[in-house]
Design a protein around this motif. Structure first.
Motif, PDB file in Angstrom:
ATOM      1  N   VAL A  26     -57.105 -30.165  -9.854  1.00 55.38           N
ATOM      2  CA  VAL A  26     -57.098 -31.589  -9.534  1.00 55.38           C
ATOM      3  C   VAL A  26     -56.209 -31.822  -8.318  1.00 55.38           C
ATOM      4  O   VAL A  26     -55.076 -31.348  -8.274  1.00 55.38           O
ATOM      5  CB  VAL A  26     -56.598 -32.421 -10.730  1.00 55.38           C
ATOM      6  CG1 VAL A  26     -56.616 -33.902 -10.395  1.00 55.38           C
ATOM      7  CG2 VAL A  26     -57.442 -32.130 -11.955  1.00 55.38           C
ATOM      8  N   VAL A  29     -52.216 -32.475  -8.245  1.00 48.92           N
ATOM      9  CA  VAL A  29     -51.561 -31.900  -9.420  1.00 48.92           C
ATOM     10  C   VAL A  29     -51.185 -30.463  -9.081  1.00 48.92           C
ATOM     11  O   VAL A  29     -52.000 -29.543  -9.198  1.00 48.92           O
ATOM     12  CB  VAL A  29     -52.479 -31.960 -10.654  1.00 48.92           C
ATOM     13  CG1 VAL A  29     -51.790 -31.343 -11.865  1.00 48.92           C
ATOM     14  CG2 VAL A  29     -52.868 -33.394 -10.943  1.00 48.92           C
ATOM     15  N   SER A 176     -46.498 -38.629  -8.675  1.00 48.32           N
ATOM     16  CA  SER A 176     -47.837 -38.065  -8.604  1.00 48.32           C
ATOM     17  C   SER A 176     -48.853 -39.191  -8.578  1.00 48.32           C
ATOM     18  O   SER A 176     -48.668 -40.232  -9.223  1.00 48.32           O
ATOM     19  CB  SER A 176     -48.102 -37.152  -9.810  1.00 48.32           C
ATOM     20  OG  SER A 176     -49.447 -36.749  -9.864  1.00 48.32           O
ATOM     21  N   PHE A 178     -51.782 -38.996  -9.813  1.00 52.51           N
ATOM     22  CA  PHE A 178     -52.796 -38.742 -10.834  1.00 52.51           C
ATOM     23  C   PHE A 178     -53.139 -40.015 -11.612  1.00 52.51           C
ATOM     24  O   PHE A 178     -54.304 -40.294 -11.888  1.00 52.51           O
ATOM     25  CB  PHE A 178     -52.295 -37.662 -11.791  1.00 52.51           C
ATOM     26  CG  PHE A 178     -53.203 -37.416 -12.962  1.00 52.51           C
ATOM     27  CD1 PHE A 178     -54.358 -36.670 -12.817  1.00 52.51           C
ATOM     28  CD2 PHE A 178     -52.910 -37.941 -14.217  1.00 52.51           C
ATOM     29  CE1 PHE A 178     -55.202 -36.447 -13.896  1.00 52.51           C
ATOM     30  CE2 PHE A 178     -53.744 -37.724 -15.296  1.00 52.51           C
ATOM     31  CZ  PHE A 178     -54.895 -36.971 -15.135  1.00 52.51           C
ATOM     32  N   LEU A 184     -60.485 -39.403  -9.248  1.00 55.48           N
ATOM     33  CA  LEU A 184     -59.882 -38.076  -9.208  1.00 55.48           C
ATOM     34  C   LEU A 184     -60.757 -37.145  -8.380  1.00 55.48           C
ATOM     35  O   LEU A 184     -61.974 -37.291  -8.347  1.00 55.48           O
ATOM     36  CB  LEU A 184     -59.713 -37.519 -10.621  1.00 55.48           C
ATOM     37  CG  LEU A 184     -58.791 -38.323 -11.542  1.00 55.48           C
ATOM     38  CD1 LEU A 184     -58.778 -37.709 -12.927  1.00 55.48           C
ATOM     39  CD2 LEU A 184     -57.384 -38.383 -10.979  1.00 55.48           C
ATOM     40  N   ARG A 231     -57.606 -41.425 -19.256  1.00 55.85           N
ATOM     41  CA  ARG A 231     -57.791 -40.530 -18.114  1.00 55.85           C
ATOM     42  C   ARG A 231     -57.499 -39.093 -18.501  1.00 55.85           C
ATOM     43  O   ARG A 231     -58.186 -38.154 -18.066  1.00 55.85           O
ATOM     44  CB  ARG A 231     -56.894 -40.994 -16.969  1.00 55.85           C
ATOM     45  CG  ARG A 231     -56.954 -40.110 -15.745  1.00 55.85           C
ATOM     46  CD  ARG A 231     -56.307 -40.763 -14.547  1.00 55.85           C
ATOM     47  NE  ARG A 231     -57.105 -41.901 -14.084  1.00 55.85           N
ATOM     48  CZ  ARG A 231     -57.059 -42.374 -12.837  1.00 55.85           C
ATOM     49  NH1 ARG A 231     -56.282 -41.817 -11.939  1.00 55.85           N
ATOM     50  NH2 ARG A 231     -57.792 -43.399 -12.482  1.00 55.85           N
TER      51      ARG A 231
END
Length: 364
Positions: A26, A29, A176, A178, A184, A231
């Protein structure tokens, strides 16, 4: 048939289903490198020689000064149990304050060994200069070294590098994207258009039409839920999806220093005939006595003489590649002719130049 002499690694396994988790990561990440500087104390006389590593004494003076101990300016400590070291670690993704991470400690002076030493408290900084962790603890050194007074020494592995398991405490978390990004992005570990297309097909088959779109040969974008727990569950489902990745491009990788040759399963050779021969070079050394002429003002000396003989062996050996020869055929033919690793490199380069090797030849 001669025994197998060539260090060939055959990568010809059939493609099989693999998880997306194993093929991609990802975006955003990832871990972040940390680096620091510190002192290792408690060594058994294997520390830095301060005459050649003055920064060790300077660092010790600074540390003692911060602890309230003043070393007179005219005193130059001759330390043998202290070593200046560089410390590096990786801050994992989503690491939180209070978590422990492993650190690696490496001597930057002339310390003979770090065995038995303890690292004093040292900050670890990121690329932005901020402190993200504090390292301290006892070193675990896998190497061993011993030296004699006459200068002889023996060492096993590398005693000047050690590790401290859970040797650093995280002090600051790294932001982050994320949880905040609208979508994503999955990045394939190996760029491949076929694999990217198959990932999109698998995601749409599992999650529904429009669940993913390929941006290029590496990146696949996924609209993701905005709520954090949803998520995470969504990504767990995505990672478990299996696909058949595209076959890698035909490539031959040659390490010219070690003679290692790695061939992909898609490598093919078109019709070609190869003759292989070897040069055997023999060098012999002898000494001759040279005496001056009678009544000459010369001296008798020993003159070295070298004899070099070159013999070409195996010049009549030739092997033939039929059209579309497979990797197995190539390995068998080269082994039968008895080519050494260095000769194999030359053979592959000649085949590539002749247009018979249908693969990318990469020399590292």
């Amino acid at each position: 048939m001669r025994a197998l002499l060539l260090p060939l690694l055959l990568l010809a396994l059939p493609a099989s289903a693999e998880r997306i988790k194993d093929l991609a990561s990802v975006a955003g990440v990832r871990g972040n490198p940390l680096v620091g500087y510190g002192l290792v104390v408690g060594l058994d006389g294997t520390g830095d020689q301060t005459s050649q590593a003055p920064f060790t004494v300077q660092s010790l003076r600074t540390m003692l000064s911060e602890l309230g101990v003043t070393v007179p300016a005219n005193v130059n400590p001759q330390l043998k149990n202290v070593a200046a070291v560089a410390i590096h670690a990786e801050l994992p993704a989503f690491a939180k304050p209070g978590q422990a991470i492993d650190v690696t400690v490496s001597s930057i002076g002339n310390a003979g060994s770090l065995r038995g030493g303890s690292l004093l408290m040292a900050p670890l900084k990121g690329a932005d200069g901020e402190v993200y962790a504090i390292a301290q603890g006892n070193l675990v050194v896998g190497g061993f070294g011993a030296a004699g007074r006459d200068g002889s020494r023996v060492s096993v592995n590398v005693p000047s590098v050690g590790r401290i398991p859970n040797g650093a405490q995280v002090e600051r978390s790294l932001a982050s994207g994320f949880a905040s990004s609208a979508e994503l992005v999955l990045n394939l570990n190996q760029p491949d258009f076929t694999t990217a297309a198959r990932v999109v097909e698998a995601l749409e088959r599992t999650l529904g039409p429009g669940a993913a779109r390929a941006l290029d040969a590496v990146s696949i974008a996924l609209p993701a839920p905005t709520e954090a727990s949803a998520r995470i569950a969504f990504m767990a489902r995505v990672e478990a999806i299996e696909i058949d990745p595209g076959q890698a491009a035909a490539k031959v990788v040659v390490n010219a220093r070690t003679g290692t040759v790695v061939m992909g399963g898609q490598v093919k050779v078109y019709p070609a005939a190869v003759a292989h021969s070897s040069l055997v070079v023999t060098i012999s050394e002898s000494a001759a006595i040279s005496q001056p002429a009678p009544f000459a003002a010369g001296e008798t000396v020993v003159v070295p003489q070298s004899t070099v003989a070159v013999e070409q062996a195996g010049g009549d050996r030739m092997f033939l590649f039929a059209g579309g020869a497979s990797l197995e055929d190539i390995v068998r033919a080269v082994n039968e002719v008895g080519a050494a690793p260095g000769d194999l490199v030359a053979i592959l380069e000649a085949l590539k130049r002749a247009g018979a090797l249908r693969a990318e030849l990469e020399v590292i």
